[in-house]
Design a protein around this motif. Structure first.
Motif, PDB file in Angstrom:
ATOM      1  N   TRP A 233       0.811  -1.211   0.000  1.00 28.45           N
ATOM      2  CA  TRP A 233       0.000   0.000   0.000  1.00 28.45           C
ATOM      3  C   TRP A 233       0.853   1.274   0.000  1.00 28.45           C
ATOM      4  N   GLU A 264      -8.212  -1.561   1.355  1.00 25.26           N
ATOM      5  CA  GLU A 264      -8.733  -0.251   1.710  1.00 25.26           C
ATOM      6  C   GLU A 264      -7.871   0.866   1.129  1.00 25.26           C
ATOM      7  N   ALA A 265      -6.558   0.650   1.077  1.00 21.70           N
ATOM      8  CA  ALA A 265      -5.684   1.662   0.488  1.00 21.70           C
ATOM      9  C   ALA A 265      -5.955   1.813  -1.002  1.00 21.70           C
ATOM     10  N   ARG A 267      -8.817   1.388  -2.490  1.00 27.67           N
ATOM     11  CA  ARG A 267     -10.060   2.156  -2.624  1.00 27.67           C
ATOM     12  C   ARG A 267      -9.827   3.637  -2.318  1.00 27.67           C
ATOM     13  N   ASP A 268      -8.995   3.908  -1.318  1.00 23.24           N
ATOM     14  CA  ASP A 268      -8.783   5.297  -0.895  1.00 23.24           C
ATOM     15  C   ASP A 268      -8.032   6.124  -1.934  1.00 23.24           C
ATOM     16  N   THR A 269      -7.235   5.505  -2.778  1.00 20.14           N
ATOM     17  CA  THR A 269      -6.483   6.285  -3.762  1.00 20.14           C
ATOM     18  C   THR A 269      -7.383   6.952  -4.784  1.00 20.14           C
ATOM     19  N   GLY A 270      -8.509   6.319  -5.117  1.00 20.55           N
ATOM     20  CA  GLY A 270      -9.377   6.844  -6.159  1.00 20.55           C
ATOM     21  C   GLY A 270      -8.813   6.684  -7.551  1.00 20.55           C
ATOM     22  N   GLU A 319     -19.696   5.075  -6.308  1.00 20.05           N
ATOM     23  CA  GLU A 319     -19.673   4.686  -4.904  1.00 20.05           C
ATOM     24  C   GLU A 319     -20.282   3.305  -4.725  1.00 20.05           C
ATOM     25  N   TYR A 329     -14.410  -1.230  10.013  1.00 15.63           N
ATOM     26  CA  TYR A 329     -13.352  -0.247   9.814  1.00 15.63           C
ATOM     27  C   TYR A 329     -12.862   0.269  11.161  1.00 15.63           C
ATOM     28  N   ALA A 332      -7.715   4.019  12.287  1.00 17.58           N
ATOM     29  CA  ALA A 332      -6.565   3.960  11.376  1.00 17.58           C
ATOM     30  C   ALA A 332      -5.273   3.827  12.164  1.00 17.58           C
ATOM     31  N   ASP A 334      -1.976   4.435  10.606  1.00 20.48           N
ATOM     32  CA  ASP A 334      -1.007   4.804   9.573  1.00 20.48           C
ATOM     33  C   ASP A 334       0.417   4.872  10.115  1.00 20.48           C
TER      34      ASP A 334
END
Length: 367
Positions: A233, A264-265, A267-270, A319, A329, A332, A334
């Motif tokens: 990620w 999840e990473a 998905r978060d990048t877009g 979405e 979830y 976090a 990080d």
């Protein structure tokens, strides 16, 4: 990146003695017309060493009546010794594959050149390998096609690299990036032993993916990115920069914790489509008359694979409609530091690495 014990894997404990050069395809029928593609296939790197009679320097796998394998490298005047006699290499040199030969004690062996699976499971290792069952999934699910431009990060001992080079062919491109010099040297030795020399489609760099990739590949020019590393990620953005729209990112991870964080990473990048994950388990079958049943042992979990595709820039990803369960979830983390010890990954000792480098002809003083 797997800690599976290989003692139950066929061929995993075979000895490795010398280079193996391999390619693909069979000789065409006499008088057959060859198109441009067929003629090129006959000249593919290492292919000439997978055809024709057995020659000195060839690797040969001997199978006895109990199904046990022994791998030797043919030498003129050489001998293969066991406690039940010895076999003369000259009895094999000049003969076709698939013959039966007997040693001085009357023990019979069936002789073939090893297949890709045999080579990978028995080659010298510095780091753990991506097993052939997973390498096959990577090649198919990531659609590694002839001529593709592929970046691989986390080379290990070179097992997956061999599969990627087989898939892209001489006209493709595989850029392998490895952080450790020792692992890179062992991978280079295994690849060159397999193909009988340097592969024209292969480039090997030492360093971190985040540093090497932007300096070596133009943006949006790579077809596929393959990640086999502890924290993939951390390299999603640099991988997305290199991938063309529609390109495939595929990652190999060992634990569910890594798999969850990676998904999840992504998905978060877009910048990627919805990821898909799976694992593959391989179970052999016992075949003896009517006694047909699963083997008692199998090659179970080795790792998880996750694949996703690069979307075009400025694309708004629809979405997701499904509702995650409560607690899906957690908070976090990080700032969390990930190490090999967290996943039970055993690091090879310096002594083993030196021995393995010598076995593949990549000793430190042989550069």
């Amino acid at each position: 990146m797997t800690s599976e014990n290989t003692s139950d894997v066929p061929g995993a404990n075979e000895s490795f003695e010398a280079p193996l050069a391999r390619g693909a395809g069979d000789e065409p029928p006499a008088g057959a017309a060859l198109g441009t593609g067929a003629a090129a296939a006959l000249g593919a790197t290492g292919s000439h060493l997978r055809r024709g009679p057995l020659r000195a320097g060839d690797r040969v796998q001997l199978t006895d009546i109990k199904g046990r394998h022994s791998t030797i490298v043919l030498e003129a005047g050489g001998q293969f010794h066991t406690h039940k006699g010895y076999l003369r290499h000259d009895d094999l040199i000049g003969q076709p594959e698939g013959i039966t030969v007997a040693n001085t004690g009357g023990v019979q062996y069936l002789a073939f050149r090893p297949l890709f699976n045999d080579y990978v499971l028995s080659m010298p290792r510095g780091a753990a390998i991506v097993y052939p069952k997973d390498a096959a999934q990577i090649v198919i699910q990531a659609d590694i096609f002839p001529g593709a431009r592929v970046v691989e990060s986390g080379v290990g001992s070179g097992g997956l690299t061999l599969a990627l080079l087989n898939a892209v062919g001489d006209q493709g491109y595989v850029h392998s990036i490895e952080r450790r010099d020792d692992f890179a040297a062992i991978a280079r030795g295994n690849v060159e032993n397999f193909f009988g020399g340097p592969h024209p489609a292969w480039s090997l760099s030492t360093g971190d993916l985040a540093d090497v990739l932007p300096m070596t590949e133009e943006p949006q020019t790579v077809d596929r990115v393959v990640l086999d590393m502890l924290a993939p990620w951390e390299n999603l953005d640099v991988s997305a920069d290199a991938l063309r729209p529609g390109g495939v990112l595929i990652a190999y991870v060992a634990t569910t914790t890594q798999l969850s964080r990676l998904a999840e990473a992504v998905r978060d990048t877009g910048r990627f489509a919805e990821p898909y994950a799976w694992e593959t388990m391989q179970r052999g079958w016992h075949l003896e008359g009517l006694a047909v049943r699963p083997e008692h042992r199998m090659m179970g979990h080795t790792g998880f694979l996750l694949t996703t595709r690069r979307v075009a820039d400025d694309t708004v990803i629809p979405e997701r409609k499904r509702r995650p369960s409560k607690g899906a979830y957690p908070a976090a983390t990080d700032e969390e530091t990930w190490t090999e010890d967290d996943f039970g990954v055993r690091q090879p000792t310096d002594r083993k690495l030196r021995r393995t480098r010598r076995a593949v002809g990549q000793a430190r003083d042989a550069n």
